[in-house]
Write an enzyme that holds these catalytic residues in place. Sequence first.
Site, short mmCIF file in Angstrom:
data_model
loop_
_atom_site.label_atom_id
_atom_site.label_comp_id
_atom_site.label_asym_id
_atom_site.label_seq_id
_atom_site.Cartn_x
_atom_site.Cartn_y
_atom_site.Cartn_z
N ALA A 160 50.63 84.38 70.06
CA ALA A 160 50.49 83.00 69.59
C ALA A 160 50.34 82.11 70.82
O ALA A 160 50.75 82.47 71.92
CB ALA A 160 51.72 82.61 68.79
N GLY A 189 51.99 87.77 68.80
CA GLY A 189 51.20 87.53 67.59
C GLY A 189 49.94 88.37 67.54
O GLY A 189 49.41 88.64 66.45
N GLU A 203 51.04 91.53 66.14
CA GLU A 203 51.38 91.26 64.73
C GLU A 203 50.13 91.07 63.88
O GLU A 203 50.10 91.48 62.72
CB GLU A 203 52.29 90.02 64.67
CG GLU A 203 53.65 90.30 65.31
CD GLU A 203 54.46 89.05 65.55
OE1 GLU A 203 53.97 88.16 66.29
OE2 GLU A 203 55.58 88.94 65.02
N GLU A 208 58.19 88.47 72.96
CA GLU A 208 58.76 87.15 72.65
C GLU A 208 60.18 86.97 73.16
O GLU A 208 60.60 85.85 73.48
CB GLU A 208 58.74 86.92 71.12
CG GLU A 208 57.35 86.73 70.53
CD GLU A 208 56.71 88.02 70.04
OE1 GLU A 208 57.11 89.12 70.50
OE2 GLU A 208 55.80 87.94 69.19
N1 CO8 Z 1 49.37 81.41 74.91
C1 CO8 Z 1 48.67 80.49 75.60
N2 CO8 Z 1 47.91 80.79 76.69
C2 CO8 Z 1 47.88 82.09 77.09
C3 CO8 Z 1 48.59 83.09 76.40
C4 CO8 Z 1 49.37 82.73 75.25
N3 CO8 Z 1 50.04 83.63 74.51
N4 CO8 Z 1 48.38 84.27 77.04
C5 CO8 Z 1 47.55 84.00 78.08
N5 CO8 Z 1 47.25 82.69 78.12
C6 CO8 Z 1 46.41 81.99 79.09
C7 CO8 Z 1 47.12 81.83 80.40
O1 CO8 Z 1 48.00 80.72 80.37
C8 CO8 Z 1 45.95 81.64 81.35
O2 CO8 Z 1 45.48 80.32 81.23
P1 CO8 Z 1 45.27 79.42 82.57
O3 CO8 Z 1 44.19 80.15 83.32
O4 CO8 Z 1 44.84 78.11 82.02
O5 CO8 Z 1 46.58 79.43 83.29
C9 CO8 Z 1 44.88 82.55 80.76
O6 CO8 Z 1 45.27 82.79 79.40
C10 CO8 Z 1 44.80 83.91 81.44
O7 CO8 Z 1 46.11 84.47 81.46
P2 CO8 Z 1 46.83 84.97 82.80
O8 CO8 Z 1 46.36 84.22 83.99
O9 CO8 Z 1 48.31 84.98 82.52
O10 CO8 Z 1 46.26 86.46 82.88
P3 CO8 Z 1 46.97 87.74 83.51
O11 CO8 Z 1 45.94 88.81 83.51
O12 CO8 Z 1 47.67 87.41 84.78
O13 CO8 Z 1 48.14 88.15 82.47
C11 CO8 Z 1 49.05 88.56 80.27
C12 CO8 Z 1 47.79 88.55 81.16
C13 CO8 Z 1 50.02 89.66 80.73
C14 CO8 Z 1 48.58 88.86 78.84
C15 CO8 Z 1 49.74 87.17 80.34
O14 CO8 Z 1 48.78 86.15 80.11
C16 CO8 Z 1 50.85 86.99 79.36
O15 CO8 Z 1 51.94 87.52 79.55
N6 CO8 Z 1 50.60 86.22 78.27
C17 CO8 Z 1 51.59 85.86 77.31
C18 CO8 Z 1 51.98 87.03 76.44
C19 CO8 Z 1 53.06 86.64 75.47
O16 CO8 Z 1 54.18 86.32 75.83
N7 CO8 Z 1 52.75 86.67 74.15
C20 CO8 Z 1 53.66 86.30 73.11
C21 CO8 Z 1 53.51 84.86 72.74
S1 CO8 Z 1 54.72 84.29 71.57
C22 CO8 Z 1 54.18 84.88 70.09
O17 CO8 Z 1 53.17 85.52 70.00
C23 CO8 Z 1 55.02 84.55 68.89
C24 CO8 Z 1 54.34 84.95 67.62
C25 CO8 Z 1 54.89 84.24 66.43
C26 CO8 Z 1 54.35 82.85 66.25
C27 CO8 Z 1 54.35 82.45 64.84
C28 CO8 Z 1 53.97 81.00 64.61
C29 CO8 Z 1 52.70 80.52 65.25
#
Ligand code: CO8
Length: 258
Positions: free
Chosen positions: A66, A109, A112, A132
């Site tokens: 998400a 998400g 999911e 999460e």
């Molecule tokens: N949300 C928003 N932006 C994201 C997300 C995300 N989940 N994942 C990546 N991005 C963005 C980064 O912020 C970055 O943007 P910017 O260049 O503007 O800083 C761009 O995508 C590229 O990402 P990275 O630079 O971080 O790329 P890396 O190769 O270094 O890392 C990863 C890749 C490992 C995937 C890393 O981006 C990461 O850990 N992402 C988050 C993963 C995460 O925690 N996911 C869970 C989110 S919470 C969730 O899903 C809850 C679900 C339930 C919600 C229900 C109601 C809506």
Amino acid sequence: MTDYQTIVTAARGRVGWITLNRPEALNALNVQVMRDVVDAAEAFDADAGIGAIVVTGSDRAFAAGADIKEMEALSGSEMLMGDHFGGWARFAAVRTPVIAAVSGYALGGGCELAMMCDIILAADTATFGQPEIGLGVIPGMGGTQRLTRAVGSFKAAELILTGRHFGAEEAERAGLVSRVVPAADLLDDAQRTAEAIAAKSLPSLYAATEALDVALESTLAEGLRYEKHAFAGLFDTADQKEGMAAFREKRAPGFTHR
Ligand code: CO8
């Protein structure tokens, strides 16, 4: 085809494709993505010319979760009252078989969303996870429930409580993934698998996806009762008569999806 902001859609034969397209955010699922995916999936579901749907992302990310930046400042009541959950329930309720073709990250998400589909095909490079817990929350799009049903409670607990990433092979061993394929073959394999499904009779596909859902939601006795009635109901379709006549006459069936 409708023009969407966050996805690209296409029909290839009887297969509807939904490709997530927010590369700048690794296909993070914001409210607009949810609206677009639900709208496209329901449109394919309502189209008798479509017998299977494939949902995919990019090589790098199916979906990295998400959208954390969209959620970060919300209060609990805003999260509950806003349009943050309802749409995904509509996606999960689509009766046309849905294949998730997962390459790259399927986190939070994203994992999911894959679990809302009927089949998960994973590229050997795919990375899954429910991270999460590291954000101070828990899975919120079904992860605690669907992952537990897919892999069992002790495996799900270890994955959800540590939030660690895991690869396609481990996902397949655990029962999260239907099949692992070489990354270069993923989309062709998904199309072939979807075509094989879409060639079947639509009424029987609908009955099968609903019965599979019932298996996750009910006791064995309730599920068996549901199956008995769904099975009997299919004997009122033209395709059941055609399918069984084709078997007897040693020819391929010509289903009319009625
Ligand atoms: N949300 C928003 N932006 C994201 C997300 C995300 N989940 N994942 C990546 N991005 C963005 C980064 O912020 C970055 O943007 P910017 O260049 O503007 O800083 C761009 O995508 C590229 O990402 P990275 O630079 O971080 O790329 P890396 O190769 O270094 O890392 C990863 C890749 C490992 C995937 C890393 O981006 C990461 O850990 N992402 C988050 C993963 C995460 O925690 N996911 C869970 C989110 S919470 C969730 O899903 C809850 C679900 C339930 C919600 C229900 C109601 C809506």
